[in-house]
Design a protein around this motif. Structure first.
Motif, PDB file in Angstrom:
ATOM      1  N   LEU A   1      -4.918   0.831  -6.858  1.00  0.00           N
ATOM      2  CA  LEU A   1      -4.876   1.327  -5.489  1.00  0.00           C
ATOM      3  C   LEU A   1      -6.280   1.407  -4.908  1.00  0.00           C
ATOM      4  O   LEU A   1      -6.522   0.994  -3.763  1.00  0.00           O
TER       5      LEU A   1
ATOM      6  N   LEU B   1       0.832  -1.200   0.000  1.00  0.00           N
ATOM      7  CA  LEU B   1       0.000   0.000   0.000  1.00  0.00           C
ATOM      8  C   LEU B   1       0.871   1.256   0.000  1.00  0.00           C
ATOM      9  O   LEU B   1       0.591   2.222  -0.726  1.00  0.00           O
TER      10      LEU B   1
ATOM     11  N   ARG C   1      -7.420  -2.032  -3.981  1.00  0.00           N
ATOM     12  CA  ARG C   1      -6.741  -2.502  -2.765  1.00  0.00           C
ATOM     13  C   ARG C   1      -7.394  -1.896  -1.521  1.00  0.00           C
ATOM     14  O   ARG C   1      -7.620  -2.577  -0.524  1.00  0.00           O
TER      15      ARG C   1
END
Length: 354
Positions: free
Chosen positions: A342, A284, A345
């Protein structure tokens, strides 16, 4: 053009200042020449710290400084240093792997995948494998001595291997590279025919290790350094003559963007050294930092172009090369697709990120 190093910290907290100044001078002398970049990479391999060693900030400052001076130097050295870091994480000594008594090796990392290209590995004995197929995006394959290469060991799994690139069964297709950016670093496909390879780690280890995310942030440090190099040209222009409000607005916007990205890189280095960038946290962190820096680079390229006009692109060889090099280099970030990854996620975590 300024030949000052690039720092991620305030003046009172900087370390190894003299060494970084020497690195800046050496990178400036590369001037797009890949052979010089390879020689510089060999030198840096023995002195630049590995990520997670407690000196990750210095590593990122080194990469950014290389890029601010010359993006060919940064592109070549980053891959060489990343390969050494990978071998270190695998507890493998490069000197033992290539103990042939010749010149110190130069390394690349070839891990990209592409439609219509597939590299397959098959075992032939204990720790003995052979590679067949095509690997895309192999930078400087015709000039490096060795590379770490991912290959498919099954339809769904990949493994990392050490390969000596002098093997006559390897064909680097440099004729396919037409990029105006980084012209000295051709990154075309490479064909492998029954090539001996030594495995590094188990299946999937290359992508699972914490250093995969850290290496991605190191690339972002290069992008940021390249953007600093462009912004410095704008800074010089406002000192050369009295700037108007538009020029000052561009300068202020450049400072805001570059400072925010610098803060993210410094924080990432601290998190890596504190053991807070492993697993999902590391993935991340890398996605956020790479995205922020990539968006910053795009903004800097646009702002610099608006602030400076066409003259530097037409008459300043260093500046024109830097723009073309950086435009290509930063496209390793896949723009909206990586933004979407992203977002996916974050959604799958089920935890509000803010």
């Amino acid at each position: 053009m300024s030949r000052e190093p690039v720092w991620l910290t305030a003046p009172g907290k900087r370390t190894a200042e003299s060494g970084l100044r020497g690195t800046a001078a050496a990178a400036f002398a590369v001037n797009g020449d890949a052979a010089r970049a390879l020689e510089l990479s060999r030198t840096l391999g023995a002195s630049v710290p590995r990520p997670g060693s407690g000196q990750t900030l210095r590593l990122f400052e080194t990469l950014a400084t290389l890029a601010a001076m010359d993006l060919t130097a940064a592109r070549v050295a980053e891959a060489h240093l990343d390969a050494l870091s990978i071998l270190d994480q695998a507890a493998l000594d490069p000197a033992v792997l290539v103990a042939d008594g010749g010149t110190e090796p130069t390394w690349g990392v070839f891990a990209a995948e592409g439609a219509g290209a597939r590299l397959v590995a098959r075992p032939t004995g204990a720790q003995q494998w052979r590679l067949d197929g095509t690997k895309p995006w192999c930078s400087l394959a015709g000039s490096l001595s060795h590379a770490l290469i991912t290959a498919h060991t099954s339809p769904t799994t990949r493994r990392l291997f050490v390969v000596a690139l002098a093997d006559p069964g390897i064909t680097a297709r440099t004729d396919m590279w037409v990029g105006r950016g980084l012209p000295g670093v051709p990154s075309g496909p490479v064909e492998f025919q029954d090539i001996a390879a030594r495995p590094v780690g188990a299946d999937g280890w290359y992508l699972r290790r914490p250093g995969f995310a850290w290496g991605g942030i190191g690339v972002a440090a290069c992008w940021w350094g390249g953007a600093v190099g462009l912004a410095r040209r704008v800074w010089e222009s406002v000192l050369e003559r009295e700037p108007d409000q538009i020029a000052l607005a561009h300068l202020g916007a450049l400072d805001l963007a570059l400072t925010a990205a610098r803060t993210s890189l410094a924080a990432a280095a601290a998190a890596i050294d504190a053991g807070e960038a492993g697993g999902e946290q590391g993935a991340l962190l890398a996605a956020r930092v790479r995205g922020q820096v990539a968006h910053t680079v795009d903004a800097v390229i646009t702002r610099a172009g608006h602030a400076l006009g066409p003259a530097p692109l037409a008459f300043d060889a260093r500046h024109a090369a830097r723009v073309a090099d950086l435009q290509l280099y930063v496209r390793q970030h896949h723009a909206e697709r990586d933004d979407a990854a992203l977002g996916r996620r974050l959604r799958e975590s089920g935890v509000s990120p803010w």
